[in-house]
Design a protein around this motif. Structure first.
Motif, PDB file in Angstrom:
ATOM      1  N   ILE A 152      -5.216  -5.177  -0.607  1.00 34.12           N
ATOM      2  CA  ILE A 152      -5.083  -3.980   0.229  1.00 34.12           C
ATOM      3  C   ILE A 152      -3.633  -3.774   0.640  1.00 34.12           C
ATOM      4  O   ILE A 152      -3.117  -2.647   0.619  1.00 34.12           O
ATOM      5  N   ALA A 153      -2.937  -4.865   0.993  1.00 38.67           N
ATOM      6  CA  ALA A 153      -1.532  -4.761   1.399  1.00 38.67           C
ATOM      7  C   ALA A 153      -0.671  -4.185   0.277  1.00 38.67           C
ATOM      8  O   ALA A 153       0.184  -3.319   0.508  1.00 38.67           O
ATOM      9  N   HIS A 154      -0.896  -4.644  -0.951  1.00 45.11           N
ATOM     10  CA  HIS A 154      -0.120  -4.128  -2.082  1.00 45.11           C
ATOM     11  C   HIS A 154      -0.467  -2.670  -2.379  1.00 45.11           C
ATOM     12  O   HIS A 154       0.402  -1.891  -2.799  1.00 45.11           O
ATOM     13  N   LEU A 155      -1.715  -2.289  -2.187  1.00 51.34           N
ATOM     14  CA  LEU A 155      -2.077  -0.881  -2.359  1.00 51.34           C
ATOM     15  C   LEU A 155      -1.297  -0.002  -1.394  1.00 51.34           C
ATOM     16  O   LEU A 155      -0.825   1.084  -1.757  1.00 51.34           O
ATOM     17  N   VAL A 156      -1.166  -0.466  -0.148  1.00 52.68           N
ATOM     18  CA  VAL A 156      -0.390   0.285   0.848  1.00 52.68           C
ATOM     19  C   VAL A 156       1.069   0.382   0.411  1.00 52.68           C
ATOM     20  O   VAL A 156       1.677   1.463   0.438  1.00 52.68           O
ATOM     21  N   ALA A 157       1.636  -0.746  -0.013  1.00 54.90           N
ATOM     22  CA  ALA A 157       3.047  -0.769  -0.402  1.00 54.90           C
ATOM     23  C   ALA A 157       3.320   0.122  -1.603  1.00 54.90           C
ATOM     24  O   ALA A 157       4.400   0.728  -1.709  1.00 54.90           O
ATOM     25  N   HIS A 158       2.360   0.223  -2.527  1.00 58.21           N
ATOM     26  CA  HIS A 158       2.558   0.994  -3.756  1.00 58.21           C
ATOM     27  C   HIS A 158       2.064   2.438  -3.635  1.00 58.21           C
ATOM     28  O   HIS A 158       2.191   3.208  -4.593  1.00 58.21           O
ATOM     29  N   SER A 159       1.499   2.809  -2.508  1.00 59.28           N
ATOM     30  CA  SER A 159       0.962   4.153  -2.351  1.00 59.28           C
ATOM     31  C   SER A 159       2.072   5.198  -2.425  1.00 59.28           C
ATOM     32  O   SER A 159       3.192   4.982  -1.947  1.00 59.28           O
ATOM     33  N   PHE A 160       1.735   6.357  -3.005  1.00 60.69           N
ATOM     34  CA  PHE A 160       2.703   7.452  -3.075  1.00 60.69           C
ATOM     35  C   PHE A 160       2.826   8.177  -1.738  1.00 60.69           C
ATOM     36  O   PHE A 160       3.696   9.040  -1.554  1.00 60.69           O
ATOM     37  N   LYS A 161       1.959   7.847  -0.795  1.00 63.05           N
ATOM     38  CA  LYS A 161       2.034   8.430   0.547  1.00 63.05           C
ATOM     39  C   LYS A 161       3.166   7.772   1.327  1.00 63.05           C
ATOM     40  O   LYS A 161       3.239   6.547   1.422  1.00 63.05           O
ATOM     41  N   ASP A 162       4.053   8.582   1.905  1.00 60.50           N
ATOM     42  CA  ASP A 162       5.189   8.033   2.642  1.00 60.50           C
ATOM     43  C   ASP A 162       4.785   7.521   4.021  1.00 60.50           C
ATOM     44  O   ASP A 162       5.271   6.492   4.475  1.00 60.50           O
ATOM     45  N   ASP A 163       3.898   8.246   4.686  1.00 58.65           N
ATOM     46  CA  ASP A 163       3.442   7.827   6.009  1.00 58.65           C
ATOM     47  C   ASP A 163       2.539   6.612   5.868  1.00 58.65           C
ATOM     48  O   ASP A 163       1.601   6.607   5.047  1.00 58.65           O
ATOM     49  N   ILE A 164       2.794   5.581   6.660  1.00 58.62           N
ATOM     50  CA  ILE A 164       2.089   4.315   6.475  1.00 58.62           C
ATOM     51  C   ILE A 164       0.602   4.438   6.805  1.00 58.62           C
ATOM     52  O   ILE A 164      -0.238   3.792   6.175  1.00 58.62           O
ATOM     53  N   ILE A 165       0.246   5.275   7.762  1.00 50.72           N
ATOM     54  CA  ILE A 165      -1.167   5.458   8.085  1.00 50.72           C
ATOM     55  C   ILE A 165      -1.872   6.212   6.963  1.00 50.72           C
ATOM     56  O   ILE A 165      -2.991   5.868   6.560  1.00 50.72           O
ATOM     57  N   GLU A 166      -1.212   7.208   6.408  1.00 47.89           N
ATOM     58  CA  GLU A 166      -1.780   7.921   5.257  1.00 47.89           C
ATOM     59  C   GLU A 166      -1.883   6.992   4.049  1.00 47.89           C
ATOM     60  O   GLU A 166      -2.850   7.064   3.275  1.00 47.89           O
ATOM     61  N   ALA A 167      -0.890   6.109   3.890  1.00 44.41           N
ATOM     62  CA  ALA A 167      -0.920   5.152   2.777  1.00 44.41           C
ATOM     63  C   ALA A 167      -2.081   4.178   2.935  1.00 44.41           C
ATOM     64  O   ALA A 167      -2.748   3.819   1.956  1.00 44.41           O
ATOM     65  N   PHE A 168      -2.330   3.743   4.158  1.00 44.31           N
ATOM     66  CA  PHE A 168      -3.452   2.843   4.410  1.00 44.31           C
ATOM     67  C   PHE A 168      -4.776   3.552   4.139  1.00 44.31           C
ATOM     68  O   PHE A 168      -5.686   2.984   3.524  1.00 44.31           O
ATOM     69  N   THR A 169      -4.885   4.804   4.574  1.00 41.94           N
ATOM     70  CA  THR A 169      -6.090   5.584   4.310  1.00 41.94           C
ATOM     71  C   THR A 169      -6.321   5.727   2.812  1.00 41.94           C
ATOM     72  O   THR A 169      -7.435   5.506   2.310  1.00 41.94           O
ATOM     73  N   HIS A 170      -5.278   6.064   2.098  1.00 42.40           N
ATOM     74  CA  HIS A 170      -5.368   6.223   0.641  1.00 42.40           C
ATOM     75  C   HIS A 170      -5.771   4.915  -0.032  1.00 42.40           C
ATOM     76  O   HIS A 170      -6.529   4.895  -0.998  1.00 42.40           O
ATOM     77  N   SER A 171      -5.299   3.801   0.490  1.00 39.88           N
ATOM     78  CA  SER A 171      -5.613   2.486  -0.081  1.00 39.88           C
ATOM     79  C   SER A 171      -7.082   2.141   0.098  1.00 39.88           C
ATOM     80  O   SER A 171      -7.744   1.663  -0.834  1.00 39.88           O
ATOM     81  N   LEU A 172      -7.618   2.390   1.280  1.00 36.90           N
ATOM     82  CA  LEU A 172      -9.022   2.088   1.526  1.00 36.90           C
ATOM     83  C   LEU A 172      -9.938   2.955   0.681  1.00 36.90           C
ATOM     84  O   LEU A 172     -11.058   2.531   0.343  1.00 36.90           O
ATOM     85  N   GLN A 173      -9.502   4.126   0.338  1.00 37.60           N
ATOM     86  CA  GLN A 173     -10.318   5.001  -0.504  1.00 37.60           C
ATOM     87  C   GLN A 173     -10.438   4.478  -1.932  1.00 37.60           C
ATOM     88  O   GLN A 173     -11.291   4.935  -2.696  1.00 37.60           O
TER      89      GLN A 173
END
Length: 474
Positions: A152-173
């Motif tokens: 999950i942590a790597h999904l957040v780090a690699h997310s194309f979302k710049d905002d960290i909360i949006e990146a976390f949301t995108h990762s959980l999806q």
């Protein structure tokens, strides 16, 4: 995902084990005792994991983390806690169902990425972890542990979302499975549950402090008030703007782990408005109606059978006695070198009282039978104390299938109820008779606001895992 267990003694245990407990605290101001509160919460959650403990605190523009192997009381002392102050904290106790039992797999997990620092602690199990890990490694991700949390942590780090909360949301999806998770960013505490709601997570408040924890017993120990349970598919963000809630995905059919009520949760915890102890007493009453046994005593197998045994005694009129005492100073038993010494493991923990048991028809009540090894030894000990008859009563249905959602159960061929009939199990463990609570009786004993439970370990009805996924666990 490494599904091999480094602690071979774990195979000697005859209980299903939860993976971990988590707690997060947000304070509007820098708080000197935030680590102390987290420590106390972890102490209340110690039953959910005894292999490692860790605390991460966000304060003075940086994260400070300490974790080690062992019980909470062994990992932390006053001097270490005094060095950890801040505005937010995150704590974790672990029993590994995936990933070996070693320090690199202890949590919370702290990572540094282009989006900033992030601390994560997770309870559950992802069924598509291997696939995601493989894809991330192809993108250059380097993993240091076997944890689903690191995926999950790597999904957040690699997310194309710049905002960290949006990146976390995108990762959980992108993940599938059972998870309750708490995350600290540089300015927010985030908590979320999977869309099926397999694992518990609740919100409480202590003064101006918000607390999120696996069980309400963590609130009780610090004097916090329960606000509510997080809902499946819900994400809560707590920061200087207050507390915001949103649903990051479509909610699935309710699939809360029924074994939280049978065994995992502490009896004093409240889940979805239902006190766990009272639910277990109701299981005992239902079991007494279904079993209809004539006996002189109902004796719980300590301590997991106590609540249900009280209910059984109330319904049946059979006197309740604590005929087996547990040595409360025994922790995890060591890895024994010989079979002869290994057979003494139960005697180290449990001791029947001859003066209570002798010449009596005894009903032993426990919450479950997984492999049957412990039940067999307890029945043998009770017979040695002079019992006329020994009947076994179990306040849950037979465990016939392994769990893939963050619970340590054997492979199917090691589950005694998957291989033998009730009569054959009774003969194997040496009982005069054996009775299990029906699934209907179990579910009727739990009075919550939820509409459904995961009962896959009892009937093979998996809410999420497909046939192709199951084969990896056979």
């Amino acid at each position: 995902m490494d599904r091999e267990y480094s602690n071979s003694n774990r195979r000697l245990e005859d209980k299903m084990e939860e993976e971990c407990g988590i707690i997060g605290i947000y304070s509007p101001e820098h708080t000197k005792n935030i680590a102390d509160l987290t420590y106390l919460g972890l102490h209340a959650l110690q039953h959910r994991g005894q292999e490692s403990a860790g605390i991460c605190v966000r304060g003075e523009d940086r994260f400070k983390t300490y974790k080690d192997m062992g019980f909470v009381t062994n990992v932390f002392d006053e001097e270490r806690l005094a060095k950890m102050s801040g505005q937010m904290s995150l704590g974790h106790v672990r029993y590994s169902t995936t990933g070996s039992s070693k320090l690199v797999n202890a949590q919370p997990l702290l990572i540094n990425s282009a989006k900033g620092e992030l601390a994560l602690a997770h309870n559950g199990n992802l069924v598509n972890s291997d696939e995601i890990r493989c894809n991330l490694e192809k993108q250059g991700a380097i993993f240091h542990s076997n944890l689903d949390t690191e995926v999950i942590a790597h999904l957040v780090a690699h997310s194309f979302k710049d905002d960290i909360i949006e990146a976390f949301t995108h990762s959980l999806q992108q993940v599938k499975g059972a998870y309750s998770i708490i995350v600290l960013t540089e300015d927010s505490l985030i908590a979320a549950r999977d869309p099926y709601g397999f694992r518990p997570l609740s919100i409480g408040k202590l003064g101006e402090h918000y607390i999120v924890a696996s069980e309400t017993c963590a609130f009780d120990i610090v004097g916090a008030e329960l606000i509510r349970d997080l809902q499946p598919g819900e994400m809560v963000v707590i920061n200087e703007e207050g507390i915001q809630s949103n649903y990051y995905c479509e909610r699935k059919p309710d699939s809360f782990c029924v074994f939280e009520f049978i065994y995992f949760a502490r009896p004093d915890s409240v889940i979805e408005g239902q006190n766990v102890h009272l639910a277990r007493r109701a299981m005992g009453r239902h079991l007494a109606r279904e079993m209809e046994i004539e006996a002189d005593l109902i004796i719980p197998v300590p301590s997991s059978g106590i609540s249900a045994a009280l209910g059984f005694a109330e319904e049946s009129g059979i006197p309740y006695e604590q005929g087996i005492l547990r040595n409360k100073y025994v922790g995890r038993t060591f890895i024994q070198p010989t079979q002869e010494i290994r057979d003494l493991k139960v005697r180290i923990k449990l001791n029947p009282i001859q003066e209570i048991i002798e010449d009596k028809r005894v009903v032993l009540l426990d919450d479950s039978i997984v492999r049957g090894t412990t039940s067999k030894q307890i029945i043998r000990m009770v017979r040695e104390m002079g019992a006329q008859e020994v009947h076994m009563a179990i306040s849950s249905p037979p465990v016939t299938d392994p769990c893939y959602y963050g619970v340590d159960t054997s492979r199917r061929q090691e589950l005694i109820a998957a291989q033998y009939s009730v009569e054959e199990i009774a003969e194997h463990i040496g009982a005069d008779s054996l009775a299990y609570l029906s699934q209907e009786g179990l579910l009727n004993s739990i009075n919550t606001t939820r509409n459904g439970f995961c009962t896959a370990c009892l009937n093979g009805d998996y809410p999420l895992v497909g046939e192709s996924d199951k084969f990896a666990f056979e």
